[in-house]
Design a protein around this motif. Structure first.
Motif, PDB file in Angstrom:
ATOM      1  N   THR A  29       0.839  -1.204   0.000  1.00 59.39           N
ATOM      2  CA  THR A  29       0.000   0.000   0.000  1.00 59.39           C
ATOM      3  C   THR A  29       0.869   1.247   0.000  1.00 59.39           C
ATOM      4  O   THR A  29       0.605   2.190  -0.747  1.00 59.39           O
ATOM      5  CB  THR A  29      -0.929  -0.002   1.235  1.00 59.39           C
ATOM      6  OG1 THR A  29      -1.717  -1.188   1.217  1.00 59.39           O
ATOM      7  CG2 THR A  29      -1.826   1.221   1.253  1.00 59.39           C
ATOM      8  N   TYR A  33       0.596   3.945  -2.947  1.00 58.27           N
ATOM      9  CA  TYR A  33       0.168   5.308  -2.634  1.00 58.27           C
ATOM     10  C   TYR A  33       1.271   6.318  -2.934  1.00 58.27           C
ATOM     11  O   TYR A  33       1.002   7.413  -3.426  1.00 58.27           O
ATOM     12  CB  TYR A  33      -0.244   5.413  -1.169  1.00 58.27           C
ATOM     13  CG  TYR A  33      -1.623   4.880  -0.842  1.00 58.27           C
ATOM     14  CD1 TYR A  33      -2.303   4.024  -1.704  1.00 58.27           C
ATOM     15  CD2 TYR A  33      -2.245   5.218   0.347  1.00 58.27           C
ATOM     16  CE1 TYR A  33      -3.560   3.537  -1.388  1.00 58.27           C
ATOM     17  CE2 TYR A  33      -3.502   4.738   0.665  1.00 58.27           C
ATOM     18  CZ  TYR A  33      -4.158   3.905  -0.201  1.00 58.27           C
ATOM     19  OH  TYR A  33      -5.407   3.433   0.107  1.00 58.27           O
ATOM     20  N   ASP A  75      -4.580   4.909  -7.194  1.00 64.08           N
ATOM     21  CA  ASP A  75      -4.047   6.267  -7.243  1.00 64.08           C
ATOM     22  C   ASP A  75      -5.008   7.251  -6.579  1.00 64.08           C
ATOM     23  O   ASP A  75      -4.581   8.149  -5.853  1.00 64.08           O
ATOM     24  CB  ASP A  75      -3.764   6.691  -8.682  1.00 64.08           C
ATOM     25  CG  ASP A  75      -2.417   6.207  -9.172  1.00 64.08           C
ATOM     26  OD1 ASP A  75      -1.891   5.225  -8.610  1.00 64.08           O
ATOM     27  OD2 ASP A  75      -1.875   6.814 -10.118  1.00 64.08           O
ATOM     28  N   SER A  77      -7.102   6.620  -4.184  1.00 58.26           N
ATOM     29  CA  SER A  77      -7.011   6.419  -2.730  1.00 58.26           C
ATOM     30  C   SER A  77      -5.715   6.999  -2.177  1.00 58.26           C
ATOM     31  O   SER A  77      -5.707   7.593  -1.096  1.00 58.26           O
ATOM     32  CB  SER A  77      -7.094   4.924  -2.398  1.00 58.26           C
ATOM     33  OG  SER A  77      -8.334   4.410  -2.797  1.00 58.26           O
ATOM     34  N   GLY A  78      -4.619   6.821  -2.911  1.00 55.84           N
ATOM     35  CA  GLY A  78      -3.340   7.370  -2.470  1.00 55.84           C
ATOM     36  C   GLY A  78      -3.362   8.877  -2.407  1.00 55.84           C
ATOM     37  O   GLY A  78      -2.856   9.486  -1.451  1.00 55.84           O
TER      38      GLY A  78
END
Length: 160
Positions: A29, A33, A75, A77-78
């Protein structure tokens, strides 16, 4: 748009990495991210909080052309994490990107669905195989490795 000093971008990026670790995110993750943030930094040469929703819409439109929807969602979410925890800004443009809904096959088939499958099978041996696999809840590899010698006809058992 204000041009930004590369050292400031680097400090934002390092803070992002630090906060991801402090939140207990998995290595995969953190990598995904941080890649999303690097992509945005490479695409626009300005402070991220100066970006307008239209610019971000253009950015995600470009991402969709180059990458799969799963990458685009990661992307998003990051960048959402970056906005919330690094920039301490509200994520107001979350609706810019909405991936298409994917219809998945259910884990368990209904009796009607099984009957439909069986109705399409013409050869008895295939029908017996499908009924055996389904009724016993066999995994794919277990079903493929079945042998006639696995059948105990006297005790009505199948050795898996």
């Amino acid at each position: 748009m204000n041009k930004i000093d590369k050292s400031h971008l680097d400090s934002l990026y390092q803070r992002h990495l630090k906060l991801l670790k402090l939140q207990g995110k998995a290595e995969g993750t953190i990598s995904a991210y941080s890649r999303a943030v690097r992509r945005l930094f490479e695409y626009y040469d300005c402070h991220p909080q100066d970006l307008t929703p239209d610019q971000l819409q253009d950015y995600f439109s470009n991402l969709i052309e180059k990458f799969s929807w799963s990458i685009v969602k990661i992307d998003r979410s990051g960048l959402q994490f970056f906005w919330k925890y690094v920039l301490k800004k509200q994520w107001v443009w979350i609706d810019i990107v909405k991936p298409p809904k994917v219809q998945t096959i259910p884990d368990i088939l209904t009796i009607n669905e099984i009957n439909q499958i069986l109705a399409t099978i013409r050869k008895l041996r295939y029908r017996v195989f499908i009924l055996t696999v389904y009724s016993m809840g066999l995994r794919f590899q277990e079903a493929l490795s079945l042998q006639v010698s696995d059948i105990d006809a006297n005790r009505h058992l199948l050795h898996v």
